[in-house]
Motif scaffolding. Structure first.
Motif, PDB file in Angstrom:
ATOM      1  N   PRO A 221      42.588  27.474  60.160  1.00 15.07           N
ATOM      2  CA  PRO A 221      42.133  26.228  60.788  1.00 15.07           C
ATOM      3  C   PRO A 221      43.283  25.285  61.134  1.00 15.07           C
ATOM      4  O   PRO A 221      44.207  25.079  60.348  1.00 15.07           O
ATOM      5  CB  PRO A 221      41.229  25.613  59.713  1.00 15.07           C
ATOM      6  CG  PRO A 221      41.780  26.148  58.428  1.00 15.07           C
ATOM      7  CD  PRO A 221      42.228  27.543  58.733  1.00 15.07           C
ATOM      8  N   SER A 223      42.252  22.407  63.237  1.00 11.81           N
ATOM      9  CA  SER A 223      41.524  21.168  63.498  1.00 11.81           C
ATOM     10  C   SER A 223      40.235  21.173  62.701  1.00 11.81           C
ATOM     11  O   SER A 223      39.839  22.200  62.121  1.00 11.81           O
ATOM     12  CB  SER A 223      41.208  21.036  64.989  1.00 11.81           C
ATOM     13  OG  SER A 223      40.171  21.930  65.367  1.00 11.81           O
ATOM     14  N   THR A 224      39.572  20.041  62.692  1.00 11.14           N
ATOM     15  CA  THR A 224      38.342  19.913  61.915  1.00 11.14           C
ATOM     16  C   THR A 224      37.200  20.748  62.478  1.00 11.14           C
ATOM     17  O   THR A 224      36.202  20.959  61.800  1.00 11.14           O
ATOM     18  CB  THR A 224      37.897  18.442  61.853  1.00 11.14           C
ATOM     19  OG1 THR A 224      37.725  17.950  63.178  1.00 11.14           O
ATOM     20  CG2 THR A 224      38.941  17.602  61.141  1.00 11.14           C
ATOM     21  N   ARG A 225      37.347  21.221  63.707  1.00 13.09           N
ATOM     22  CA  ARG A 225      36.283  22.032  64.315  1.00 13.09           C
ATOM     23  C   ARG A 225      36.472  23.519  64.065  1.00 13.09           C
ATOM     24  O   ARG A 225      35.575  24.317  64.302  1.00 13.09           O
ATOM     25  CB  ARG A 225      36.212  21.766  65.820  1.00 13.09           C
ATOM     26  CG  ARG A 225      35.778  20.340  66.159  1.00 13.09           C
ATOM     27  CD  ARG A 225      35.590  20.174  67.657  1.00 13.09           C
ATOM     28  NE  ARG A 225      35.131  18.823  67.996  1.00 13.09           N
ATOM     29  CZ  ARG A 225      34.836  18.424  69.223  1.00 13.09           C
ATOM     30  NH1 ARG A 225      34.953  19.284  70.241  1.00 13.09           N
ATOM     31  NH2 ARG A 225      34.426  17.191  69.446  1.00 13.09           N
ATOM     32  N   ASP A 226      37.651  23.908  63.617  1.00 12.50           N
ATOM     33  CA  ASP A 226      37.918  25.321  63.354  1.00 12.50           C
ATOM     34  C   ASP A 226      37.230  25.766  62.069  1.00 12.50           C
ATOM     35  O   ASP A 226      37.043  24.976  61.141  1.00 12.50           O
ATOM     36  CB  ASP A 226      39.423  25.569  63.219  1.00 12.50           C
ATOM     37  CG  ASP A 226      40.181  25.316  64.506  1.00 12.50           C
ATOM     38  OD1 ASP A 226      39.552  25.355  65.581  1.00 12.50           O
ATOM     39  OD2 ASP A 226      41.411  25.073  64.431  1.00 12.50           O
ATOM     40  N   GLN A 227      36.900  27.056  62.006  1.00 14.15           N
ATOM     41  CA  GLN A 227      36.355  27.598  60.767  1.00 14.15           C
ATOM     42  C   GLN A 227      37.472  27.717  59.731  1.00 14.15           C
ATOM     43  O   GLN A 227      38.558  28.214  60.022  1.00 14.15           O
ATOM     44  CB  GLN A 227      35.710  28.958  61.003  1.00 14.15           C
ATOM     45  CG  GLN A 227      34.961  29.473  59.775  1.00 14.15           C
ATOM     46  CD  GLN A 227      34.256  30.781  60.033  1.00 14.15           C
ATOM     47  OE1 GLN A 227      34.900  31.802  60.263  1.00 14.15           O
ATOM     48  NE2 GLN A 227      32.929  30.752  60.011  1.00 14.15           N
ATOM     49  N   GLN A 286      39.742  23.485  54.794  1.00 13.67           N
ATOM     50  CA  GLN A 286      39.331  22.750  55.980  1.00 13.67           C
ATOM     51  C   GLN A 286      40.200  21.487  56.115  1.00 13.67           C
ATOM     52  O   GLN A 286      40.306  20.705  55.167  1.00 13.67           O
ATOM     53  CB  GLN A 286      37.859  22.377  55.843  1.00 13.67           C
ATOM     54  CG  GLN A 286      37.327  21.380  56.840  1.00 13.67           C
ATOM     55  CD  GLN A 286      37.371  21.899  58.263  1.00 13.67           C
ATOM     56  OE1 GLN A 286      38.196  21.450  59.039  1.00 13.67           O
ATOM     57  NE2 GLN A 286      36.504  22.828  58.587  1.00 13.67           N
ATOM     58  N   ASP A 300      30.013  20.183  56.556  1.00 12.42           N
ATOM     59  CA  ASP A 300      30.925  21.169  57.134  1.00 12.42           C
ATOM     60  C   ASP A 300      30.517  22.582  56.740  1.00 12.42           C
ATOM     61  O   ASP A 300      30.541  23.509  57.558  1.00 12.42           O
ATOM     62  CB  ASP A 300      32.362  20.898  56.683  1.00 12.42           C
ATOM     63  CG  ASP A 300      33.041  19.817  57.511  1.00 12.42           C
ATOM     64  OD1 ASP A 300      32.603  19.593  58.659  1.00 12.42           O
ATOM     65  OD2 ASP A 300      34.005  19.211  57.021  1.00 12.42           O
ATOM     66  N   ARG A 305      31.609  25.494  59.313  1.00  5.73           N
ATOM     67  CA  ARG A 305      33.027  25.184  59.503  1.00  5.73           C
ATOM     68  C   ARG A 305      33.869  25.565  58.279  1.00  5.73           C
ATOM     69  O   ARG A 305      35.095  25.456  58.315  1.00  5.73           O
ATOM     70  CB  ARG A 305      33.196  23.696  59.831  1.00  5.73           C
ATOM     71  CG  ARG A 305      32.667  23.332  61.218  1.00  5.73           C
ATOM     72  CD  ARG A 305      33.009  21.906  61.601  1.00  5.73           C
ATOM     73  NE  ARG A 305      32.227  20.930  60.865  1.00  5.73           N
ATOM     74  CZ  ARG A 305      31.050  20.466  61.269  1.00  5.73           C
ATOM     75  NH1 ARG A 305      30.501  20.910  62.414  1.00  5.73           N
ATOM     76  NH2 ARG A 305      30.400  19.565  60.555  1.00  5.73           N
TER      77      ARG A 305
END
Length: 488
Positions: A221, A223-227, A286, A300, A305
């Motif tokens: 990851p 960014s905060t949107r990545d798994q 994360q 999340d 996520r």
């Protein structure tokens, strides 16, 4: 007969309170007095109510907000007590929910009890606050068991959980609801990545097993949107303290002894900090975890996520309203898990201490503990987790689970996922009991507020540094912790 747990009677509290209160730092008192009566709206007594309500009116129970929601199980238990004492006006009870986070609630309670600005008979204390409130003489020691039956009843509390009520050989409270870190995992994601059930989390899983699964998943990851591999609560608040203490305990770093004396040094602190950073790096944490609390980390995980989540038991019920049961699972946290939870104590200034203690016994009874477990809390009694355990009070159970409503702890909404099976819930209760039986306490000290503030601020700054120097951070943390544990 001999009481099974350390305790003492409550003789001579006034003198002890005067001496202990004089020892509180002046700056802290000024802050607490200023914050004790702010907020709270209609649920919080006015500063001038204490004297007027000292000998009459309801027994007042002060507590933090109930994570089981509006009309939650704590309020339902108080209402059940009131129904059982409907003919005794002087034994009616009232639950006052304090606003704010745990640190703010602690400040409000300390200030209110110290100044007498609000008349509370029973306080629901975080387990880490017991030494501070006991040392200050704000809560009364629990009296010896009055009968063999009461003594046997006390033995039903889980030993590690009951130990959180004890300070300097005396028990100052009764365990109400407990807590422990658990590992949640996305079964659907792991299975979809070709990781079979036999390689997914189990009771004997280690952090190395988690790292291996994260490596198989190939997540990285940015960014905060990545798994991410996993997420937890690393925001600068008590959740961060819990995560740090768990990482330190895994490499045998002990911060204080049983009497609250500081025991670490720069070498051991560096070992602990390195373990925490390694956990985040190899686990592919994360990025949002650095600003996450319980609510955001759970969101999340539910959104996919993060594949793994370190969280508390109430998340099990909350996830029931978010995901179908075949999409997630829960097991013991790898390595060391830390105890959380709250204990009920009778205030030293209660005008009706005997009635208050009777209320505490009711709220921590076997039936009440089952209600707490059914609602999503972790119960404090061994018997609650066994087959044939006493059932929740019928009217409380009905309030928690309406005939056509969702299961306790689940979120009611249109199209909600199907529930976990009874077999799955029974397995979860076993997992929870086993985790509680092996969990460890955070450092016990009357200066816990100072300790946790130092740890949070120093470690959060380290985690936020792109090129962390754990050796230098350990030296600085050692100096700050020495002062905190000494009350300086």
């Amino acid at each position: 007969m001999t009481r099974p747990y350390p305790c003492a009677d409550a003789t001579g509290p006034a003198t002890r309170r005067a001496v202990r209160r004089a020892g509180l730092a002046l700056g802290c008192l000024l802050l607490l007095a200023a914050t004790a009566c702010t907020g709270g709206g209609r649920d919080t007594p006015r500063p001038d109510e204490g004297k007027d309500r000292a000998a009459d009116g309801p027994l007042v129970v002060a507590s933090g907000l109930d994570v089981t929601g509006s009309g939650g199980v704590r309020r339902q238990l108080v209402e059940e007590w009131n129904r059982r004492h409907a003919g005794s006006r002087d034994k009616q009870a009232e639950l006052v929910e304090l606003p704010g986070d745990a640190d703010q609630q602690r400040s409000q309670l300390l200030g209110a009890l110290q100044s007498g600005s609000a008349r509370y008979d029973v306080v629901n204390l975080d387990i880490t606050w017991i030494p501070e409130f006991a040392e200050a003489g704000l809560v009364s020691p629990m009296p010896p068991a009055a009968s063999e039956r009461e003594a046997d009843d006390d033995l039903d509390f889980m030993k590690r959980v009951h130990a959180t009520t004890v300070w300097k050989g005396r028990s100052y409270a009764r365990p109400f609801n407990t807590d422990v870190g658990l590992l949640y995992h996305r079964t659907d994601v792991l299975t979809g990545a070709g990781i079979p059930a036999g390689r997914q989390p189990s009771a004997d899983w280690t952090w190395q097993d988690l790292y291996a699964s994260v490596k198989t998943l190939g997540v990285s990851p940015r960014s905060t949107r990545d798994q991410a591999g996993w997420t937890t609560q690393l925001k600068e608040y008590e959740g961060l303290t819990v995560n740090v203490v768990e990482a330190f305990a895994d490499v045998h770093v002990k911060l204080a002894d049983a009497d609250g004396r500081y025991k670490a040094d720069p070498v051991s602190l560096k070992k602990g900090l390195d373990a925490l950073l390694t956990r985040n790096r190899l686990g592919q944490v994360q990025p949002a975890a650095l600003s996450s609390d319980e609510t955001s980390s759970l969101a999340d995980f539910a959104a996919g996520r993060a594949v793994f989540l370190r969280h508390w038991p109430y998340a099990y019920g909350a996830l029931g309203g978010m995901l179908d049961p075949d999409r997630y699972g829960v097991n013991r946290l790898p390595g060391t898990a830390v105890l959380g939870g709250q204990n009920l104590a009778v205030t030293a200034d209660s005008a009706r201490a005997e009635d208050a203690r009777a209320l505490v016994r009711f709220l921590t009874s076997a039936e009440s503990e089952r209600c707490l477990l059914d609602a999503g809390f972790a119960a404090t009694r061994d018997s609650t987790y066994r087959p044939g355990a006493k059932a929740c009070w019928p009217r409380v159970a009905a309030a928690l689970r309406p005939a056509d409503g969702p299961s306790p702890g689940a979120t009611a909404r249109e199209g909600a996922p199907k529930e976990q099976s009874e077999a799955a819930r029974a397995a979860y209760r076993t997992t929870l009991h086993d985790a509680l039986s092996a969990a460890e306490q955070r450092p016990r000290t009357p200066y816990y507020g100072a300790f946790t503030h130092v740890l949070q601020s120093r470690v959060h700054a380290l985690l936020s540094d792109e090129t962390p120097d754990t050796a230098q951070a350990a030296v600085e943390l050692d100096t700050a912790l020495k002062d905190a544990f000494a009350g300086r």
